[in-house]
Write an enzyme that holds these catalytic residues in place. Structure first.
Site, PDB file in Angstrom:
ATOM      1  N   ASP A  11      60.373  20.391  28.853  1.00 24.02           N
ATOM      2  CA  ASP A  11      59.596  20.874  29.991  1.00 24.02           C
ATOM      3  C   ASP A  11      58.210  21.291  29.474  1.00 24.02           C
ATOM      4  O   ASP A  11      58.050  21.538  28.277  1.00 24.02           O
ATOM      5  CB  ASP A  11      60.356  22.055  30.598  1.00 24.02           C
ATOM      6  CG  ASP A  11      59.584  22.750  31.691  1.00 24.02           C
ATOM      7  OD1 ASP A  11      58.932  22.063  32.502  1.00 24.02           O
ATOM      8  OD2 ASP A  11      59.652  24.002  31.736  1.00 24.02           O
ATOM      9  N   ASP A  13      55.391  23.641  31.308  1.00 27.56           N
ATOM     10  CA  ASP A  13      54.912  25.014  31.546  1.00 27.56           C
ATOM     11  C   ASP A  13      55.975  26.046  31.168  1.00 27.56           C
ATOM     12  O   ASP A  13      57.125  25.964  31.583  1.00 27.56           O
ATOM     13  CB  ASP A  13      54.519  25.187  33.012  1.00 27.56           C
ATOM     14  CG  ASP A  13      53.338  24.297  33.399  1.00 27.56           C
ATOM     15  OD1 ASP A  13      52.534  23.961  32.509  1.00 27.56           O
ATOM     16  OD2 ASP A  13      53.232  23.944  34.586  1.00 27.56           O
TER      17      ASP A  13
HETATM   18 MG   LIG Z   1      58.802  25.493  32.864  1.00 27.99          MG
END
Ligand SMILES: [Mg+2]
Ligand SMILES: [Zn+2]
Length: 183
Positions: A11, A13
């Site tokens: 992932d 962020d």
């Molecule tokens: Mg995230």
């Protein structure tokens, strides 16, 4: 399609870079979490293919445009390449949460696109995220979820309940564990 043995999915962020309630709307706002880029480079040196999957509803919300997102991703990739790493792909969902698209995590669309483009199965591959929706996304495609405490990860950990997921302080620690596993 190759087995997942060489793939690690991450992932963006809250895992690679600091997250923000106000979204990451520019290259200047994109700030890597300490050790994350080096961790990606270490995976690359160890022969892993690293792919990023990221929900970017800020585009659907009109907070930034695709050109800006792609500039952020070019910058991220340049920083990674500058230290000897690489990314095999960056996949993003630009839609609003209420759009009902197939790509916004926890739905599997981005993982399916990754499989199609890279020719590697996601089932069994580690997927490192910071939100509950990342764990659900891993479950949806048979990937192996790993949680980090950065971003919203500490809150996700507190809400895990009976669900057993390996938890690490940050991406660097998660990657050390994966590389140790490989021997
Ligand atoms: Mg995230
Ligand atoms: Zn989408």
């Amino acid at each position: 399609m190759q087995g997942s043995g060489r793939l690690v999915v991450i992932d963006r962020d809250g895992v690679i870079n600091e997250d923000s309630r106000d979204f990451i709307k520019s290259v200047a706002e994109w700030r890597p979490i300490k050790g994350s880029l080096e961790a990606i480079a270490a995976l690359h040196r160890a022969g892993r293919r690293v792919a990023v999957v990221t929900n970017q509803s800020g585009i659907g919300r009109g907070l930034y445009d695709v050109a800006t997102l792609e500039a952020i991703h070019r910058h991220m990739l340049e920083r990674i390449r500058a230290i000897g790493g690489d990314l095999a792909g960056i996949y993003y969902c630009p839609h609003r949460p209420d759009a009902g698209c197939e790509c916004r995590k926890p739905r599997p669309g981005m993982f399916r696109a990754l499989e199609h483009e890279l020719g590697i199965a996601v089932a069994g591959a580690p997927y490192i995220g910071d939100r509950w929706s990342d764990i659900e996304a891993a479950d949806a495609v048979g990937a192996r979820p790993l949680l980090v405490r950065t971003g919203t990860g500490a809150a996700t950990e507190a809400a895990l309940g009976d669900r057993r997921v390996p938890v690490f302080d940050d991406l660097a620690a998660a990657v050390r564990s994966l590389l140790d596993e490989m021997g």
